[in-house]
Motif scaffolding. Structure first.
Motif, PDB file in Angstrom:
ATOM      1  N   ARG A   3       0.852  -1.205   0.000  1.00 49.94           N
ATOM      2  CA  ARG A   3       0.000   0.000   0.000  1.00 49.94           C
ATOM      3  C   ARG A   3       0.876   1.238   0.000  1.00 49.94           C
ATOM      4  O   ARG A   3       2.046   1.225   0.410  1.00 49.94           O
ATOM      5  N   ALA A   5       0.517   5.023   1.599  1.00 48.34           N
ATOM      6  CA  ALA A   5      -0.353   5.617   2.624  1.00 48.34           C
ATOM      7  C   ALA A   5      -0.011   7.086   2.883  1.00 48.34           C
ATOM      8  O   ALA A   5       0.455   7.442   3.958  1.00 48.34           O
ATOM      9  N   GLU A  50      -4.085   8.788   4.922  1.00 49.23           N
ATOM     10  CA  GLU A  50      -3.973   8.892   6.374  1.00 49.23           C
ATOM     11  C   GLU A  50      -4.362  10.309   6.751  1.00 49.23           C
ATOM     12  O   GLU A  50      -3.534  11.214   6.811  1.00 49.23           O
ATOM     13  N   ARG A  57       8.103   1.636   2.962  1.00 49.73           N
ATOM     14  CA  ARG A  57       7.957   3.065   3.235  1.00 49.73           C
ATOM     15  C   ARG A  57       9.325   3.677   3.456  1.00 49.73           C
ATOM     16  O   ARG A  57      10.335   2.978   3.541  1.00 49.73           O
TER      17      ARG A  57
HETATM   18  N1  GLU Z   1       1.308   8.566   6.345  1.00 46.88           N
HETATM   19  C1  GLU Z   1       2.716   8.309   6.399  1.00 46.88           C
HETATM   20  C2  GLU Z   1       3.444   9.358   5.581  1.00 46.88           C
HETATM   21  O1  GLU Z   1       2.815  10.083   4.822  1.00 46.88           O
HETATM   22  C3  GLU Z   1       3.092   6.948   5.885  1.00 46.88           C
HETATM   23  C4  GLU Z   1       2.929   5.904   6.899  1.00 46.88           C
HETATM   24  C5  GLU Z   1       3.361   4.525   6.493  1.00 46.88           C
HETATM   25  O2  GLU Z   1       3.722   4.319   5.334  1.00 46.88           O
HETATM   26  O3  GLU Z   1       3.315   3.654   7.356  1.00 46.88           O
HETATM   27  O4  GLU Z   1       4.640   9.463   5.703  1.00 46.88           O
END
Ligand code: GLU
Length: 461
Positions: free
Chosen positions: A13, A15, A49, A203
């Motif tokens: 994913r 996010a 998020e 990530r």
């Molecule tokens: N929302 C987070 C960001 O924009 C990513 C979190 C994740 O990938 O676990 O950095």
């Protein structure tokens, strides 16, 4: 090594928090997630998020989604939003409390995720009776995770880095839900990734410090832990995290400037993946076959505009000449454009400029520059200058095309015994005011008869 993940469904994913435009760094994280899922025949999901309601906006959400679609990094399902899952977070939180892995903390502490934990003996170990009474009285509280108190290491495994031990007691009793009941990012991510069957969390390495905490939540719930893969951050030329300040332009603005999405994708693939093709541009889907997340290097890559331009130029060269001509036709001076050869001159000029253009905006700028006279410039005042003007004024509009003009100039040069360098240099200076540029006959063909004659006269002033 077998390049597919054996016997494992691979779901990934992206996010993002919709608090800004998508930049090269974020888009490259999305790309790697997409490539690894597709390489293994799995699903790639998109989750917004958006728990930070003050900073998130629907416009950013929309633009991130549009950018991903434009890049061909297509999510397999509609995007989900954390704000739509409040009920589920409450359920999981309850489960953690039931398992004694979370507790109500009444201390008026700073609840931000990075804040220091309260003294453990304060709320974690108050009697069940006292806790019940305080909850019933409506005293505000947040929910904290009951982290290990011993110094035993919490070990998580990162696919690229191996075992990552962290001193248990250093993790701290971090906040899972704020006093208004809203879940923290740290906690919501775990519930989401579990529920959506995410097998690989790919990530940026800036999240490494969150991982032991999230690993502990998984373990406390008895859930299967995903594979953790933290990819190095893209840096600017001063080795700072890529940001707007360092010239990292949003994907949306590259799109506006007429970059090819394949050029962007091909460039982003080279940021930490040594196996990325550099001699061609590729769609995201076409890169998946050769991609292996385990080949990603841990060295932080630097955003390299030159390399990006290289891909942009390859993409520009693949555009059909016809469509370029149609697109840029309006940028050519309009006078004197009759005659069958004018189109071919304009196409020749576009071809001439193409190798230095990385995007359509570059082409627009280059064409503009060709026709922009940089007067006044001193030019030789030889008699031949007046004569060549005279010779050119006799050329009819129908014969005003570069091949014919080239012959006229050549003939003139031969008759007068002029050095080519002198003739062409002086003509260029007279007509454009510049030292260098596209071949002079081609320039004259595209500029048109009237404009050329007018420039002779204007420069004489
Ligand atoms: N929302 C987070 C960001 O924009 C990513 C979190 C994740 O990938 O676990 O950095």
């Amino acid at each position: 090594m077998e390049s597919k993940e054996e016997n494992r469904i691979v779901n990934t994913r992206f996010a993002p928090s919709p608090t800004g435009l998508l930049h090269i760094g974020g888009a490259r994280t999305a790309l790697f997630n997409y490539l690894w899922a597709k390489h293994n025949g799995g699903r790639f999901l998109l989750r917004f998020e958006d728990t930070d309601q003050e900073r998130t906006s629907a416009e950013f959400e929309e633009s991130i989604l549009n950018d991903l679609k434009w890049l061909g990094i297509l999510p397999d399902e509609d995007a989900t939003r954390q704000t739509e899952r409040t009920e589920r977070y409450r359920e999981v939180l309850e489960e953690l409390r039931r398992r004694n892995a979370a507790y109500a903390c009444f201390c008026p502490h700073d609840e931000s995720p990075g804040a220091k934990r309260p003294r453990a003996d304060k709320c974690r170990f108050i009697s069940p009776h006292e806790r019940e009474a305080r909850l019933l009285s409506g005293e505000p509280y947040c929910v904290r995770f009951a982290s290990p108190q011993s110094d035993d290491a919490v070990i998580f495994r990162d696919t690229l880095r191996g075992k990552m031990p962290v001193k248990g007691s250093s993790v701290g009793d971090f906040v899972l839900a704020r006093s208004d009941g809203s879940p923290t990012y740290l906690f919501a991510v775990v519930a989401d990734d579990h529920d959506f069957g995410i097998s690989h969390v790919i990530r940026g390495e800036e999240h490494l410090s969150n991982t032991p905490k999230q690993e502990l939540i998984y373990r406390a719930l008895g859930w299967e832990v995903p594979e953790w893969i933290h990819i190095p951050m893209v840096l600017d030329s001063e080795r700072h995290k890529l940001s707007k300040r360092s010239g990292a332009i949003s994907v949306a603005s590259y799109r506006e400037d007429g970059w090819s999405p394949e050029a962007l994708v091909s460039y982003m693939a080279t940021l930490s993946w040594a196996g990325a093709p550099v001699d061609r541009i590729s769609r995201a889907a076409a890169l998946a076959e050769g991609f292996d997340i385990r080949d990603v290097s841990l060295d932080s890559p630097m955003h390299d505009q030159e390399r990006m331009n290289h891909f942009g130029k390859m993409a520009m060269r693949e555009l059909p000449a016809e469509s370029l001509l149609r697109e840029y036709d309006k940028l050519f001076p309009r006078s004197d454009t009759r005659g069958g050869h004018i189109d071919s001159d304009r196409a020749a000029l576009i071809n001439e400029l193409l190798p230095s253009c990385s995007c359509k905006k570059d082409m627009e700028r280059s064409i503009g520059e060709v026709f922009l006279p940089k007067y006044p410039r001193e030019t030789a005042d030889e008699a031949w200058m007046r004569d060549i003007r005279m010779a050119l004024s006799l050329v009819t509009p129908e014969l005003w095309y570069s091949e014919n003009l080239k012959n006229i100039l050549r003939e003139f040069q031969r008759e007068r015994g002029l050095k080519g360098k002198i003739l062409y240099h002086c003509l260029r200076m007279r007509l454009t005011g510049a030292e260098h540029g596209v071949p002079i006959a081609l320039l004259m063909g595209c500029l048109g008869r009237e404009n050329v004659l007018e420039r002779f006269d204007t420069a004489d002033l």
